[in-house]
Structure formats: structure tokens, C-alpha cells
Design a protein around this motif. Structure first.
Motif, PDB file in Angstrom:
ATOM      1  N   ARG A   1      17.117  -1.090  21.759  1.00  0.00           N
ATOM      2  CA  ARG A   1      15.789  -1.256  22.352  1.00  0.00           C
ATOM      3  C   ARG A   1      15.018   0.064  22.330  1.00  0.00           C
ATOM      4  NH1 ARG A   1      14.375  -5.595  25.224  1.00  0.00           N
ATOM      5  NH2 ARG A   1      13.146  -4.357  26.688  1.00  0.00           N
ATOM      6  N   ALA A   2      15.726   1.175  22.533  1.00  0.00           N
ATOM      7  CA  ALA A   2      15.055   2.478  22.471  1.00  0.00           C
ATOM      8  C   ALA A   2      14.563   2.754  21.052  1.00  0.00           C
ATOM      9  CB  ALA A   2      16.009   3.581  22.927  1.00  0.00           C
ATOM     10  N   ALA A   3      15.411   2.476  20.065  1.00  0.00           N
ATOM     11  CA  ALA A   3      15.019   2.716  18.675  1.00  0.00           C
ATOM     12  C   ALA A   3      13.829   1.855  18.271  1.00  0.00           C
ATOM     13  CB  ALA A   3      16.204   2.450  17.744  1.00  0.00           C
ATOM     14  N   ARG A   4      13.725   0.644  18.843  1.00  0.00           N
ATOM     15  CA  ARG A   4      12.605  -0.257  18.545  1.00  0.00           C
ATOM     16  C   ARG A   4      11.379   0.012  19.435  1.00  0.00           C
ATOM     17  NH1 ARG A   4      13.720  -5.102  16.036  1.00  0.00           N
ATOM     18  NH2 ARG A   4      11.432  -5.294  16.082  1.00  0.00           N
ATOM     19  N   LYS A   5      11.473   1.026  20.276  1.00  0.00           N
ATOM     20  CA  LYS A   5      10.374   1.427  21.161  1.00  0.00           C
ATOM     21  C   LYS A   5       9.954   0.310  22.115  1.00  0.00           C
ATOM     22  CE  LYS A   5       8.513   4.670  17.741  1.00  0.00           C
ATOM     23  NZ  LYS A   5       7.315   5.051  16.940  1.00  0.00           N
TER      24      LYS A   5
ATOM     25  N   ASN B   1       6.901   8.900  22.809  1.00  0.00           N
ATOM     26  CA  ASN B   1       7.668   8.038  21.911  1.00  0.00           C
ATOM     27  C   ASN B   1       8.948   8.726  21.439  1.00  0.00           C
ATOM     28  OD1 ASN B   1       5.915   5.852  22.012  1.00  0.00           O
ATOM     29  ND2 ASN B   1       4.736   6.504  20.220  1.00  0.00           N
ATOM     30  N   VAL B   2       8.837   9.983  21.051  1.00  0.00           N
ATOM     31  CA  VAL B   2      10.010  10.724  20.585  1.00  0.00           C
ATOM     32  C   VAL B   2      11.045  10.854  21.699  1.00  0.00           C
ATOM     33  CG1 VAL B   2      10.843  12.986  19.811  1.00  0.00           C
ATOM     34  CG2 VAL B   2       8.789  11.993  18.779  1.00  0.00           C
ATOM     35  N   LEU B   3      10.591  11.190  22.905  1.00  0.00           N
ATOM     36  CA  LEU B   3      11.509  11.318  24.043  1.00  0.00           C
ATOM     37  C   LEU B   3      12.172   9.987  24.368  1.00  0.00           C
ATOM     38  CD1 LEU B   3       9.417  13.608  26.435  1.00  0.00           C
ATOM     39  CD2 LEU B   3      11.396  14.274  25.054  1.00  0.00           C
ATOM     40  N   GLY B   4      11.387   8.903  24.322  1.00  0.00           N
ATOM     41  CA  GLY B   4      11.945   7.590  24.636  1.00  0.00           C
ATOM     42  C   GLY B   4      12.974   7.142  23.623  1.00  0.00           C
ATOM     43  N   VAL B   5      12.680   7.318  22.343  1.00  0.00           N
ATOM     44  CA  VAL B   5      13.625   6.910  21.293  1.00  0.00           C
ATOM     45  C   VAL B   5      14.875   7.775  21.334  1.00  0.00           C
ATOM     46  CG1 VAL B   5      13.999   6.787  18.805  1.00  0.00           C
ATOM     47  CG2 VAL B   5      11.847   5.962  19.785  1.00  0.00           C
ATOM     48  N   THR B   6      14.692   9.097  21.361  1.00  0.00           N
ATOM     49  CA  THR B   6      15.838  10.021  21.349  1.00  0.00           C
ATOM     50  C   THR B   6      16.684   9.876  22.607  1.00  0.00           C
ATOM     51  OG1 THR B   6      14.509  11.595  20.073  1.00  0.00           O
ATOM     52  CG2 THR B   6      16.511  12.440  21.116  1.00  0.00           C
ATOM     53  N   GLY B   7      16.020   9.881  23.753  1.00  0.00           N
ATOM     54  CA  GLY B   7      16.751   9.811  25.012  1.00  0.00           C
ATOM     55  C   GLY B   7      17.447   8.484  25.221  1.00  0.00           C
ATOM     56  N   GLY B   8      16.742   7.387  24.956  1.00  0.00           N
ATOM     57  CA  GLY B   8      17.350   6.069  25.140  1.00  0.00           C
ATOM     58  C   GLY B   8      18.508   5.828  24.191  1.00  0.00           C
ATOM     59  N   THR B   9      18.372   6.288  22.941  1.00  0.00           N
ATOM     60  CA  THR B   9      19.463   6.123  21.971  1.00  0.00           C
ATOM     61  C   THR B   9      20.691   6.916  22.390  1.00  0.00           C
ATOM     62  OG1 THR B   9      17.865   5.776  20.177  1.00  0.00           O
ATOM     63  CG2 THR B   9      20.104   6.374  19.554  1.00  0.00           C
ATOM     64  N   ALA B  10      20.488   8.169  22.814  1.00  0.00           N
ATOM     65  CA  ALA B  10      21.624   8.993  23.247  1.00  0.00           C
ATOM     66  C   ALA B  10      22.306   8.381  24.463  1.00  0.00           C
ATOM     67  CB  ALA B  10      21.138  10.408  23.571  1.00  0.00           C
TER      68      ALA B  10
ATOM     69  N   LEU C   1      24.935  -0.426  23.207  1.00  0.00           N
ATOM     70  CA  LEU C   1      24.290  -0.651  21.911  1.00  0.00           C
ATOM     71  C   LEU C   1      22.929  -1.313  22.091  1.00  0.00           C
ATOM     72  CD1 LEU C   1      27.343  -1.840  19.776  1.00  0.00           C
ATOM     73  CD2 LEU C   1      26.245   0.416  19.779  1.00  0.00           C
ATOM     74  N   TRP C   2      22.821  -2.205  23.075  1.00  0.00           N
ATOM     75  CA  TRP C   2      21.539  -2.863  23.348  1.00  0.00           C
ATOM     76  C   TRP C   2      20.512  -1.854  23.846  1.00  0.00           C
ATOM     77  CZ3 TRP C   2      18.807  -6.686  21.938  1.00  0.00           C
ATOM     78  CH2 TRP C   2      17.785  -7.214  22.727  1.00  0.00           C
ATOM     79  N   ILE C   3      20.942  -0.930  24.713  1.00  0.00           N
ATOM     80  CA  ILE C   3      20.043   0.122  25.196  1.00  0.00           C
ATOM     81  C   ILE C   3      19.557   0.973  24.024  1.00  0.00           C
ATOM     82  CG2 ILE C   3      19.964   2.276  26.527  1.00  0.00           C
ATOM     83  CD1 ILE C   3      21.859   0.926  28.547  1.00  0.00           C
ATOM     84  N   ALA C   4      20.492   1.355  23.158  1.00  0.00           N
ATOM     85  CA  ALA C   4      20.128   2.184  22.003  1.00  0.00           C
ATOM     86  C   ALA C   4      19.191   1.428  21.063  1.00  0.00           C
ATOM     87  CB  ALA C   4      21.389   2.630  21.264  1.00  0.00           C
TER      88      ALA C   4
END
Length: 259
Positions: A159-163, A183-192, A154-157
Motif C-alpha cells: 500500500r505504501a508503494a502504491r501511495k 510522497n517519498v517519505l510515505g513510500v520509503t517509510g511505509g515500505t521499510a 507485505l500489505w503495508i509495504a
């Protein structure tokens, strides 16, 4: 160290993209072509390609470079204002251990030990969980470890959502369009990636509560569990695309990461 770090990010990205391809095959009924949707399955896919043996050695060495870079950051401090904080050093020490083990397993597989690196993450998870559950207080240990994985995911997701990843990138060298894509790749990939970790942690907690090691799942079974939810294969396909995005984001790190 910069070259070692960038090679490591490139290798990590390749593994995640191969895992995502297998997961997409599983989502739409091909069962992954007999491969596991985890690092072992990715190595198997890579070994079957032209010059696969050479590629395995390159990936293993690149991951070793990533481990050495993480070790240097743990010892000397990393780039950026937070790089020398004790928490950052400790986190990088943990990453060094992870990449050292991963590199060893890939290189052993490349050298011909087909039982190393390519083993099912599900079977390894079952074996470790069964062993720990047999210890005094084992269910508590498994439950706490599972809760820790849930929290980490959840922390990884989050932090990714907060860029939060942006502070590690040389965004000034990107064009506006490239920056938006990264930015899109970082948010999407990190959240997944974070959600997959959290989901795996939930299964570990269930295994502890029910005292059934088979309830704990490695990456392959965790991804297959998405397919069994009401949304069916489409949910797994979305998760697989998210992991592919994380693979592409790793390649962006190989180009623009501050090291």
C-alpha cells in the motif's frame, strides 16, 4: 479529536525516529549505546534527555489521544469515502487497542514503573511464544500468527508503494515540492516498516516449525538480523533510514492528515 489525532501522529513519529537512531548506531558497531532498537529503547533515550520525564508524559498522553481518535473512527466512522466501511471500523478498533496499550505502558514508565514500556520486545516475544507453543495446537497458532504478520507487513509495504496513503492527506494544501517530499517519505517509510513487520513474522513461523520460542524475534532482534545478512551493516542502515522516513511521514500526517 483532530488535535488528539495530530498529537498522536507527532508522538508516533518521535518514537520511530529515536528507534532509527539506535538502529543506525547498531549498524555501525556502537551496539545502540546499550539501548534496544524498539519502543522501550526509544523511551529510555527520551528519559535521558533534558526534561525527559515531562516529554514521556507528553508522549504518553498524545498516544492516548491517538487511541481515542481511533476509537471514535471505529464507532462513528472515519474521514473519506471508506471511513464507514465495516472493515475500516474493525481496523480502527484494533488500532485503538494497540494505542491504548502503548499509551498505558508509556505513562506507567513515566510514573516510575521502569519495567513497563521499556522492557525488551525480544524478551516479551520469547515469553509469549514459549507460552503459546506449550498449548495444544500451539505451534499451529504461532505459525498462523506469524503468517498473518508476514501478510500484514507485505500489505503495508504494498500500500505504501502504491501511495494509498495519499487519500488520507490534504494534498491540495501542499506546494508541489512539499507534496513530492511527502510522497517519498510515505513510500520509503511505509515500505521499510512493512518489511520489518514481514521479517518479524518469518521468524515467528520458523519458531513454530522448529518448536523453538527463541527463534521468534521482537523488533530489536529483527533489526539486528538485517545486520547479519550478506549486505551487513549497510542494509540495516537503509532500513533504519526507512524507519526515520516513516517517523517524518508521521509528522506530515500530524500536519496534513484528514481527521
Amino acid at each position: 479529536m483532530a488535535a488528539a489525532a495530530r498529537a498522536g501522529f507527532a508522538a508516533r513519529g518521535l518514537i520511530y525516529i529515536l528507534v532509527s537512531v539506535i538502529a543506525l548506531q547498531i549498524a555501525f558497531g556502537d551496539d545502540g549505546g546499550g539501548q534496544q532498537a524498539d519502543r522501550g529503547g526509544a523511551l529510555g533515550e527520551l528519559a535521558g534527555k533534558p526534561f525527559g520525564a515531562v516529554l514521556l508524559w507528553i508522549v504518553g498522553i498524545a498516544l492516548a489521544g491517538m487511541g481515542l481518535w481511533r476509537l471514535s473512527e471505529a464507532v462513528f466512522g472515519g474521514a473519506g469515502p471508506d471511513g464507514s466501511k465495516p472493515t475500516s471500523r474493525a481496523a480502527n478498533a484494533g488500532r485503538f487497542v494497540f494505542y491504548a496499550f502503548t499509551s498505558y505502558s508509556v505513562l506507567a514508565y513515566a510514573a516510575g514503573d521502569r519495567g513497563s514500556g521499556s522492557g525488551s520486545s525480544d524478551r516479551r516475544t520469547d515469553d509469549v511464544t514459549a507460552t503459546v507453543l506449550g498449548w495444544p495446537g500451539g505451534p499451529w497458532l504461532v505459525g498462523l500468527a506469524g503468517a498473518g504478520v508476514v501478510g500484514a507487513g507485505l500489505w503495508i509495504a504494498f500500500r505504501a508503494a502504491r501511495k494509498k496513503f495519499r487519500k488520507h492527506l490534504r494534498t491540495g494544501e501542499m506546494s508541489p515540492h512539499t507534496e513530492r517530499v511527502v510522497n517519498v517519505l510515505g513510500v520509503t517509510g511505509g515500505t521499510a516498516r512493512g518489511l520489518v513487520f514481514a521479517f518479524a513474522g518469518v521468524f515467528a513461523v520458523v519458531a513454530a516449525v522448529q518448536h523453538r520460542p527463541g527463534k521468534a524475534k521482537g523488533m530489536d532482534d529483527t533489526l539486528r538480523a538485517f545486520r547479519d545478512l550478506p549486505a551487513g551493516p549497510w542494509l540495516l542502515a537503509l532500513v533504519a533510514l526507512g524507519l526515520a522516513a516513516f517517523g517524518l511521514f508521521s509528522w506530515c500526517n500530524a500536519r496534513w492528515r484528514q481527521v
